[in-house]
Design a protein around this motif. Sequence first.
Motif, PDB file in Angstrom:
ATOM      1  N   SER A  42      16.944 -26.433  43.253  1.00  0.00           N
ATOM      2  CA  SER A  42      16.147 -25.265  43.588  1.00  0.00           C
ATOM      3  C   SER A  42      15.742 -25.291  45.059  1.00  0.00           C
ATOM      4  O   SER A  42      15.672 -26.345  45.694  1.00  0.00           O
ATOM      5  N   THR A  65      13.432 -25.218  48.315  1.00  0.00           N
ATOM      6  CA  THR A  65      12.103 -25.719  48.667  1.00  0.00           C
ATOM      7  C   THR A  65      11.234 -24.554  49.095  1.00  0.00           C
ATOM      8  O   THR A  65      11.557 -23.833  50.040  1.00  0.00           O
ATOM      9  N   TYR A  80       9.477 -27.435  44.895  1.00  0.00           N
ATOM     10  CA  TYR A  80      10.617 -26.543  44.724  1.00  0.00           C
ATOM     11  C   TYR A  80      10.229 -25.272  43.982  1.00  0.00           C
ATOM     12  O   TYR A  80       9.224 -25.233  43.253  1.00  0.00           O
TER      13      TYR A  80
END
Length: 436
Positions: A2, A4, A50
């Motif tokens: 994912s 940040t 994330y």
Amino acid sequence: MSETIIALDNVSKCYRRYHRPIDRLKEILLPGKKHSQKFWALQDINLEVYQGETLGIIGQNGSGKSTLLQIIAKTLTPTTGTVHIQGRVAALLELGSGFNPDFTGRQNVFFNGQILGLTKKEIEAKFDTIAAFADIGDFLDQPIKTYSSGMAVRLAFAVAAHTDAQILIVDEALAVGDAKFQARCMKKIRQLQGDGVTLLFVSHDLSSVKFLCESAILLNQGRILEQGTPKFVANRYIALLSSDHHTDHSSDMIALEKSHKVETEKSNAFADNIPNEQDYHRHGNAFAEIKSAIITNLDNIDLKGKVETGSKFKLRVNIQGNNDLDDIVVGLSLRTLTGVILYGTNTYLLKKSIPSLSKHQSTVVEFEVPCFLNKGLYSISIGVHSTEGISYDWIDDLVLLEVINARLCDGLIDLNAEVNLPEIPPVLSLNRDPQI
């Protein structure tokens, strides 16, 4: 992986403390001489969160949690370091934050909503939903200064949770609400998690942190001591609270390193009680030691951790004193595998005194427990401490409990409900035939 969405690089926050108010004026008028002391609320914080992640932040009061959240919410600027935030942030940092006490609740919904980035038209479209969630009735048109703390947090959470923010920050606010409102908030948080909202959740309720969060950090004196799974970090927090040193950072690190060492040194005494794959944590000053713990029936026959719903079982704990002790308390904490505490008690609460132990002397404590649990796997943590709360020995998830239930029911417990179908007397019909 994912994206940040929150990144902190070597972030620190320093405040200046003055002994007297006049010292602040002296420092302004006489810039060549300092009349203050530096206080670092945060030091060298490196953190990445994330998109869609739920991060738990735990620590003692004064550890820097609120300062960290205010920097992420951009209501504070760091002294050093950089902060990168992507997306709209909705923060519930303290009771009534962003509220004008002289405005009504209705006015503050619009006022606070615009602070959080909504337009007036967007707030109007969401207003009925916000009002229904807050559920404060006619107080919505009363000034905020007439609200109780619970009513203020209801309205604040309702606004923050309906701003379509990419990041939601909740700092201990839910502790004020009643049980019904907390359940509603938890349901809303789970919905936001499903929608991919990034959540920063601060709470002293470790069960909520374990239940809601995917990862966690432990703050102490402005530094991140630990980072990892919620269960791992919560255990470190318990070890920190149980240590004799709360003010010296290096002492806290030594205490945590000691707990790491104890955790890895698994003695043979626990070989039959803890599965090899189970990650458990142990801490305490070792004045007393838990030597073994097993689950038996009432005839003291080892059940190998398997118990039937509706039966009674014993938790037999063998303790050895490594010092002369006359204030021993033994307790248990029964939990789900996700860390939710189902039941906890100890010998002090049950008004049972344990005889004094001399060095190398052992004793056995038996807890007789009725099993109302539904089928499933559970864990039991066991602790030994003094009457003043000083931890002698604590082992997290020491005993694994498997509950077998022949009956079918839903939920964590089986209340063994019964159904009765009382006979209903027949309805008398009136025959209106005049010939009869």
